[in-house]
Design a protein around this motif. Sequence first.
Motif, PDB file in Angstrom:
ATOM      1  N   VAL A   1     -35.595 -12.435 -12.584  1.00 57.83           N
ATOM      2  CA  VAL A   1     -35.994 -13.167 -11.235  1.00 57.83           C
ATOM      3  C   VAL A   1     -35.752 -14.485 -11.761  1.00 57.83           C
ATOM      4  O   VAL A   1     -35.239 -15.495 -11.005  1.00 57.83           O
ATOM      5  CB  VAL A   1     -37.396 -12.673 -10.654  1.00 57.83           C
ATOM      6  N   LEU A   2     -36.229 -15.092 -12.641  1.00 56.65           N
ATOM      7  CA  LEU A   2     -36.547 -16.570 -13.099  1.00 56.65           C
ATOM      8  C   LEU A   2     -35.130 -16.986 -13.301  1.00 56.65           C
ATOM      9  O   LEU A   2     -34.798 -18.370 -13.071  1.00 56.65           O
ATOM     10  CB  LEU A   2     -37.614 -16.584 -14.176  1.00 56.65           C
TER      11      LEU A   2
ATOM     12  N   LEU B   1     -29.945 -18.710  -6.818  1.00 56.76           N
ATOM     13  CA  LEU B   1     -29.962 -18.647  -5.308  1.00 56.76           C
ATOM     14  C   LEU B   1     -30.513 -19.679  -4.512  1.00 56.76           C
ATOM     15  O   LEU B   1     -30.220 -19.991  -3.371  1.00 56.76           O
ATOM     16  CB  LEU B   1     -31.188 -17.602  -5.254  1.00 56.76           C
ATOM     17  N   VAL B   2     -31.412 -20.672  -5.163  1.00 51.52           N
ATOM     18  CA  VAL B   2     -31.801 -21.902  -4.483  1.00 51.52           C
ATOM     19  C   VAL B   2     -30.546 -22.703  -4.111  1.00 51.52           C
ATOM     20  O   VAL B   2     -30.057 -23.241  -2.905  1.00 51.52           O
ATOM     21  CB  VAL B   2     -32.758 -22.622  -5.249  1.00 51.52           C
ATOM     22  N   ARG B   3     -29.675 -22.756  -5.032  1.00 53.47           N
ATOM     23  CA  ARG B   3     -28.267 -23.610  -4.886  1.00 53.47           C
ATOM     24  C   ARG B   3     -27.559 -23.016  -3.788  1.00 53.47           C
ATOM     25  O   ARG B   3     -27.096 -23.667  -2.881  1.00 53.47           O
ATOM     26  CB  ARG B   3     -27.724 -23.607  -6.244  1.00 53.47           C
ATOM     27  N   GLN B   4     -27.463 -21.661  -3.945  1.00 54.95           N
ATOM     28  CA  GLN B   4     -26.566 -21.106  -2.762  1.00 54.95           C
ATOM     29  C   GLN B   4     -26.989 -21.296  -1.394  1.00 54.95           C
ATOM     30  O   GLN B   4     -26.335 -21.498  -0.398  1.00 54.95           O
ATOM     31  CB  GLN B   4     -26.553 -19.762  -2.969  1.00 54.95           C
TER      32      GLN B   4
END
Length: 97
Positions: free
Chosen positions: A57-58, A64-67
């Motif tokens: 997850v890390l 995920l944040v960038r997307q």
Amino acid sequence: MRFIVWLLRAVVFIVLLVLALANTQDASLNFVAGYSWTAPLILIGLVFFAVGLLAGVLAAAPALVRQRLEIGRLKRQLKNVQDTPAVIDEPPLPPII
């Protein structure tokens, strides 16, 4: 199709449950400097599974944040384009032969 998926999930769960119940004996995990941890084998396996899950997850979090940021930027661009009136030019005249 859903029945097959749920049946497959149930089979996997039952197999893992049987493996967990069969591996309840104590195991010793030796660390550096003489430290050791004695616990049931299934508990040690569960801890390592949780640590691996957390590491995964890390590792995926920055992407995920960038997307999400990219999706927000693209939605704002789309809204700006939809709000601006479209300028319709006259079609070009056909060539004269």
